[in-house]
Structures are given as C-alpha cells and as structure tokens.
Design a protein around this motif. Sequence first.
Motif, PDB file in Angstrom:
ATOM      1  N   HIS A  75     -53.137 -14.823   5.226  1.00 22.97           N
ATOM      2  CA  HIS A  75     -54.376 -15.484   5.659  1.00 22.97           C
ATOM      3  C   HIS A  75     -54.929 -16.374   4.553  1.00 22.97           C
ATOM      4  O   HIS A  75     -55.345 -17.496   4.796  1.00 22.97           O
ATOM      5  CB  HIS A  75     -55.447 -14.423   5.957  1.00 22.97           C
ATOM      6  CG  HIS A  75     -55.583 -14.087   7.383  1.00 22.97           C
ATOM      7  ND1 HIS A  75     -54.726 -13.236   8.029  1.00 22.97           N
ATOM      8  CD2 HIS A  75     -56.488 -14.484   8.318  1.00 22.97           C
ATOM      9  CE1 HIS A  75     -55.108 -13.109   9.291  1.00 22.97           C
ATOM     10  NE2 HIS A  75     -56.177 -13.866   9.481  1.00 22.97           N
ATOM     11  N   ALA A  76     -54.968 -15.827   3.339  1.00 23.30           N
ATOM     12  CA  ALA A  76     -55.563 -16.581   2.224  1.00 23.30           C
ATOM     13  C   ALA A  76     -54.694 -17.791   1.865  1.00 23.30           C
ATOM     14  O   ALA A  76     -55.203 -18.868   1.577  1.00 23.30           O
ATOM     15  CB  ALA A  76     -55.729 -15.662   1.011  1.00 23.30           C
ATOM     16  N   ALA A  77     -53.379 -17.612   1.890  1.00 26.33           N
ATOM     17  CA  ALA A  77     -52.476 -18.706   1.482  1.00 26.33           C
ATOM     18  C   ALA A  77     -52.530 -19.834   2.509  1.00 26.33           C
ATOM     19  O   ALA A  77     -52.541 -21.010   2.154  1.00 26.33           O
ATOM     20  CB  ALA A  77     -51.055 -18.170   1.351  1.00 26.33           C
ATOM     21  N   PRO A 193     -62.806 -26.125  -1.333  1.00 25.87           N
ATOM     22  CA  PRO A 193     -62.668 -25.780   0.088  1.00 25.87           C
ATOM     23  C   PRO A 193     -61.227 -25.353   0.372  1.00 25.87           C
ATOM     24  O   PRO A 193     -60.293 -25.959  -0.149  1.00 25.87           O
ATOM     25  CB  PRO A 193     -63.011 -27.098   0.804  1.00 25.87           C
ATOM     26  CG  PRO A 193     -63.885 -27.839  -0.158  1.00 25.87           C
ATOM     27  CD  PRO A 193     -63.389 -27.471  -1.535  1.00 25.87           C
ATOM     28  N   GLY A 194     -61.062 -24.298   1.134  1.00 25.38           N
ATOM     29  CA  GLY A 194     -59.711 -23.792   1.440  1.00 25.38           C
ATOM     30  C   GLY A 194     -59.325 -22.618   0.548  1.00 25.38           C
ATOM     31  O   GLY A 194     -58.427 -21.846   0.895  1.00 25.38           O
ATOM     32  N   ASP A 195     -59.974 -22.478  -0.627  1.00 29.30           N
ATOM     33  CA  ASP A 195     -59.761 -21.275  -1.446  1.00 29.30           C
ATOM     34  C   ASP A 195     -60.403 -20.078  -0.730  1.00 29.30           C
ATOM     35  O   ASP A 195     -61.221 -20.265   0.177  1.00 29.30           O
ATOM     36  CB  ASP A 195     -60.419 -21.427  -2.826  1.00 29.30           C
ATOM     37  CG  ASP A 195     -59.711 -22.449  -3.711  1.00 29.30           C
ATOM     38  OD1 ASP A 195     -58.559 -22.800  -3.408  1.00 29.30           O
ATOM     39  OD2 ASP A 195     -60.323 -22.884  -4.708  1.00 29.30           O
ATOM     40  N   GLY A 308     -71.452 -19.825   1.495  1.00 29.32           N
ATOM     41  CA  GLY A 308     -70.486 -20.933   1.478  1.00 29.32           C
ATOM     42  C   GLY A 308     -69.071 -20.560   1.855  1.00 29.32           C
ATOM     43  O   GLY A 308     -68.137 -21.309   1.570  1.00 29.32           O
ATOM     44  N   PHE A 309     -68.906 -19.406   2.503  1.00 25.21           N
ATOM     45  CA  PHE A 309     -67.571 -18.986   2.944  1.00 25.21           C
ATOM     46  C   PHE A 309     -67.580 -18.770   4.466  1.00 25.21           C
ATOM     47  O   PHE A 309     -68.529 -18.183   4.999  1.00 25.21           O
ATOM     48  CB  PHE A 309     -67.169 -17.653   2.294  1.00 25.21           C
ATOM     49  CG  PHE A 309     -67.055 -17.702   0.791  1.00 25.21           C
ATOM     50  CD1 PHE A 309     -65.873 -18.100   0.177  1.00 25.21           C
ATOM     51  CD2 PHE A 309     -68.138 -17.348  -0.019  1.00 25.21           C
ATOM     52  CE1 PHE A 309     -65.765 -18.141  -1.207  1.00 25.21           C
ATOM     53  CE2 PHE A 309     -68.040 -17.393  -1.405  1.00 25.21           C
ATOM     54  CZ  PHE A 309     -66.846 -17.781  -2.000  1.00 25.21           C
ATOM     55  N   ALA A 310     -66.513 -19.193   5.117  1.00 23.83           N
ATOM     56  CA  ALA A 310     -66.353 -18.856   6.539  1.00 23.83           C
ATOM     57  C   ALA A 310     -65.638 -17.516   6.609  1.00 23.83           C
ATOM     58  O   ALA A 310     -64.512 -17.397   6.106  1.00 23.83           O
ATOM     59  CB  ALA A 310     -65.530 -19.925   7.237  1.00 23.83           C
ATOM     60  N   PRO A 311     -66.276 -16.479   7.190  1.00 22.60           N
ATOM     61  CA  PRO A 311     -65.586 -15.183   7.266  1.00 22.60           C
ATOM     62  C   PRO A 311     -64.371 -15.310   8.193  1.00 22.60           C
ATOM     63  O   PRO A 311     -64.531 -15.670   9.353  1.00 22.60           O
ATOM     64  CB  PRO A 311     -66.637 -14.245   7.848  1.00 22.60           C
ATOM     65  CG  PRO A 311     -67.866 -15.044   8.090  1.00 22.60           C
ATOM     66  CD  PRO A 311     -67.600 -16.478   7.813  1.00 22.60           C
ATOM     67  N   THR A 312     -63.173 -15.041   7.643  1.00 25.59           N
ATOM     68  CA  THR A 312     -61.974 -15.262   8.460  1.00 25.59           C
ATOM     69  C   THR A 312     -61.400 -13.974   9.032  1.00 25.59           C
ATOM     70  O   THR A 312     -60.843 -14.003  10.126  1.00 25.59           O
ATOM     71  CB  THR A 312     -60.858 -15.940   7.641  1.00 25.59           C
ATOM     72  OG1 THR A 312     -61.170 -15.855   6.270  1.00 25.59           O
ATOM     73  CG2 THR A 312     -60.645 -17.364   8.015  1.00 25.59           C
ATOM     74  N   ALA A 313     -61.489 -12.881   8.307  1.00 26.06           N
ATOM     75  CA  ALA A 313     -60.937 -11.625   8.828  1.00 26.06           C
ATOM     76  C   ALA A 313     -61.573 -10.454   8.099  1.00 26.06           C
ATOM     77  O   ALA A 313     -61.967 -10.572   6.932  1.00 26.06           O
ATOM     78  CB  ALA A 313     -59.418 -11.588   8.641  1.00 26.06           C
ATOM     79  N   LEU A 326     -62.384 -11.140   4.244  1.00 23.71           N
ATOM     80  CA  LEU A 326     -61.874 -12.374   3.651  1.00 23.71           C
ATOM     81  C   LEU A 326     -62.763 -13.538   4.094  1.00 23.71           C
ATOM     82  O   LEU A 326     -63.055 -13.678   5.289  1.00 23.71           O
ATOM     83  CB  LEU A 326     -60.432 -12.604   4.118  1.00 23.71           C
ATOM     84  CG  LEU A 326     -59.712 -13.770   3.454  1.00 23.71           C
ATOM     85  CD1 LEU A 326     -59.335 -13.436   2.012  1.00 23.71           C
ATOM     86  CD2 LEU A 326     -58.452 -14.149   4.229  1.00 23.71           C
ATOM     87  N   GLY A 327     -63.176 -14.350   3.128  1.00 21.29           N
ATOM     88  CA  GLY A 327     -63.954 -15.537   3.448  1.00 21.29           C
ATOM     89  C   GLY A 327     -63.236 -16.758   2.901  1.00 21.29           C
ATOM     90  O   GLY A 327     -62.674 -16.708   1.802  1.00 21.29           O
ATOM     91  N   ARG A 328     -63.235 -17.843   3.670  1.00 19.67           N
ATOM     92  CA  ARG A 328     -62.603 -19.073   3.188  1.00 19.67           C
ATOM     93  C   ARG A 328     -63.691 -20.052   2.769  1.00 19.67           C
ATOM     94  O   ARG A 328     -64.655 -20.278   3.511  1.00 19.67           O
ATOM     95  CB  ARG A 328     -61.727 -19.674   4.284  1.00 19.67           C
ATOM     96  CG  ARG A 328     -60.965 -20.904   3.838  1.00 19.67           C
ATOM     97  CD  ARG A 328     -59.821 -21.243   4.780  1.00 19.67           C
ATOM     98  NE  ARG A 328     -58.844 -20.168   4.858  1.00 19.67           N
ATOM     99  CZ  ARG A 328     -58.223 -19.771   5.984  1.00 19.67           C
ATOM    100  NH1 ARG A 328     -58.501 -20.375   7.121  1.00 19.67           N
ATOM    101  NH2 ARG A 328     -57.347 -18.812   5.971  1.00 19.67           N
ATOM    102  N   ALA A 329     -63.552 -20.618   1.570  1.00 23.89           N
ATOM    103  CA  ALA A 329     -64.562 -21.553   1.069  1.00 23.89           C
ATOM    104  C   ALA A 329     -64.615 -22.781   1.966  1.00 23.89           C
ATOM    105  O   ALA A 329     -63.568 -23.356   2.281  1.00 23.89           O
ATOM    106  CB  ALA A 329     -64.218 -21.953  -0.371  1.00 23.89           C
ATOM    107  N   VAL A 330     -65.839 -23.145   2.391  1.00 28.92           N
ATOM    108  CA  VAL A 330     -65.975 -24.318   3.287  1.00 28.92           C
ATOM    109  C   VAL A 330     -66.654 -25.465   2.549  1.00 28.92           C
ATOM    110  O   VAL A 330     -67.254 -25.265   1.509  1.00 28.92           O
ATOM    111  CB  VAL A 330     -66.790 -23.971   4.568  1.00 28.92           C
ATOM    112  CG1 VAL A 330     -65.949 -23.133   5.498  1.00 28.92           C
ATOM    113  CG2 VAL A 330     -68.085 -23.226   4.223  1.00 28.92           C
TER     114      VAL A 330
END
Length: 330
Positions: A75-77, A193-195, A308-313, A326-330
Amino acid sequence: MTAAASPAPVLQFDERIAAAVREGLTCRPRRLPAWLFYDAAGSRLFEAITELPEYYLTRTERGILAAHAAEMIAHAANGARLRIAELGAGSADKTRLLLKAAAVRQSTVVYEPVDVSASALCGAKVRIQREIPEVTVLPRVLDYTDGDGHRFDLGPLDDNERRLVLYIGSSIGNFEPHQAERLLRRVRAGLHPGDSFLLGVDLVKVKSTLMAAYDDAAGVTAAFNRNILIRLNRELDADFDLEAFAHRAVWNAGRARMEMHLVSCAAQRVNVGALDTTLDFAPGESIHTENSYKYLPGQPEALLARTGFAPTATWTDSRGWFAVCLGRAV
Ligand code: AVI
C-alpha cells in the motif's frame, strides 16, 4: 609553605532535567514529564514491561504487523521503491517485520531510524544490519518531538522512491492530543505528496484490561514509575524515599487515558539539592508522571486527515484492541 586549598567540587546538573523538575514539582497538581522515565534502567524496565502477560500492546501490535506487513508495504509503495524511516529507534523488534517484507519486495531497503539518542541509533544499526543484510541503516539524530520549529528533514529521495515513516508502539498515546496533532503536522511538512505514515495506536477497551496493563502483578510497571525518583536522586541530588511513594494507575474515562501517578504515602519533606529546594508532600498527594491516551475506532484516521494525510487503510486484531493505520501524504 601552605598547601593550596583544594577547590570545592563543581556539581554538574542537566539543565533540561532541572528545568522540567523545577516547573513540574513546584506547581499543583505536581507532575513530571514522561521522557524522564527513559534513562538506561528505565529503558530496560520498559523492555521488560513489553514482555509482561498483562501488557497486551506490544504483542497485539506485533501480531497485526506479522499478519499484514506485506500488504502495508505494498500500500505504501504504491508501485514505487520505499525508503523506510522510523520515529524513535526503540528495540526495532516489530520494525523487522516491515523491513523483511520490504526486502522481499525490492531486494534492498534503506532504513532511517530517527532518535535524539545517538547511542540508541548505533545499537539499532548494528542489530538490524546483522539480522537483515538487505537493509542499509542510515541513522538520523533528530528530536522529532522538538516544538522549537526546527524542520523535520530526512533528506532527499532518489527518483521513483517514496518514503514511509513509521510511528508504531502507541507512542503517540503519550502525547496530549494537541501535541500529537502538532507532531503529525511537523512530520507531514517533511514529506512529499505520495509518501506515507504508519501509525500504531492503542484503542479504548474494558477498564480491567487497561488497569492490569499499567499495574501488573509482578510490579514491573511500579518499578518503572518509581525509577523516575531514583533518577532524580542520582541526577539532581534529591533524597526521595522510594518506599514512601506508591505507584498508582488510573483509568480516566472522561479523557480516554491511562494515567500513572506516584502518591506520597505520608506527610514528608524531600530535598532537591540541584534546585536548592525542599518540597513538602501531604499524605495522598500525587506526582502525575504519565498519560497514555487510548483512541476510539475512527479517531486515528480523523487525526491523520486533520494533519495532511489521506487515511488509506487500517488493520486491527480480532479483539479490536489495537489499530495500525496508514495515511498517504496529500
Ligand atoms: C511507551 N508507551 C507507549 C508506553 C505506554 O503504554 O504508554 C509507556 C508505558 N507506561 C507504562 N507502561 C508502559
């Protein structure tokens, strides 16, 4: 001929500790910052706590990571190579699970443990490189809790590389909610963004389970709590009588936090040489030494979204006791 008088010994006290103790023990209610727990003895006691039958946190989080590490890494990669940073070097025991999963996916991995303590980082580097030869450890000496406005900067990434920052172990729970939010914003400011950011949080559960985890039958948590007084006796020339302070764990349901206190068993006077101060304690008076916040389902994701993170899972255990988000930086 007269012999020269030998100079009086100059006592050196750590100013940061002295300031924290002066501030915390002269106000009401009295308190001490939880970072004071972690001298060498306190760090060993904390490691012992993580092995206790009652301290479910470490075991539960490890189970979640063991079951889902590959998925978390994928997910993170999100199609790129990952570079993995971790806040707090710790014993890196659970981190291994994620590093191994990343090594399977991309054969070599750069791991950047971040800590204020160069010696803790050194230990982590030796251990990890010996156990997982695919991992290159690049330690970063940095106070990630630093509110003084220094940039949280882990350095550049290669092309087609993303960063994953780990903050596991429920350490976020030891921050006041506003401090936790500030910490995440600071980390986010150092990312692209994306990290991604992987956060381990302990969840609210039945009181008896929480109480046992912070007041274990073997008394290890009590020794961990009292160790703060041993430290003040040694490092600030204080004379706390360890037997005269009782360990007390409290579930504060209104604020969703476990609290630790050291409660004075009698009226007593304590001298703190380095501060040139005496402290008078009433019977039953407490020194509040730690808060450990517990989150409700959905709250860690909301925290990520606010910072500043989109919660992804989110991954959790079968009892719903602990969550890894897990949050993805937006
Ligand atoms: C480090 N931290 C997550 C621990 C906790 O559970 O809040 C510290 C601790 N305090 C008492 N036991 C463990």
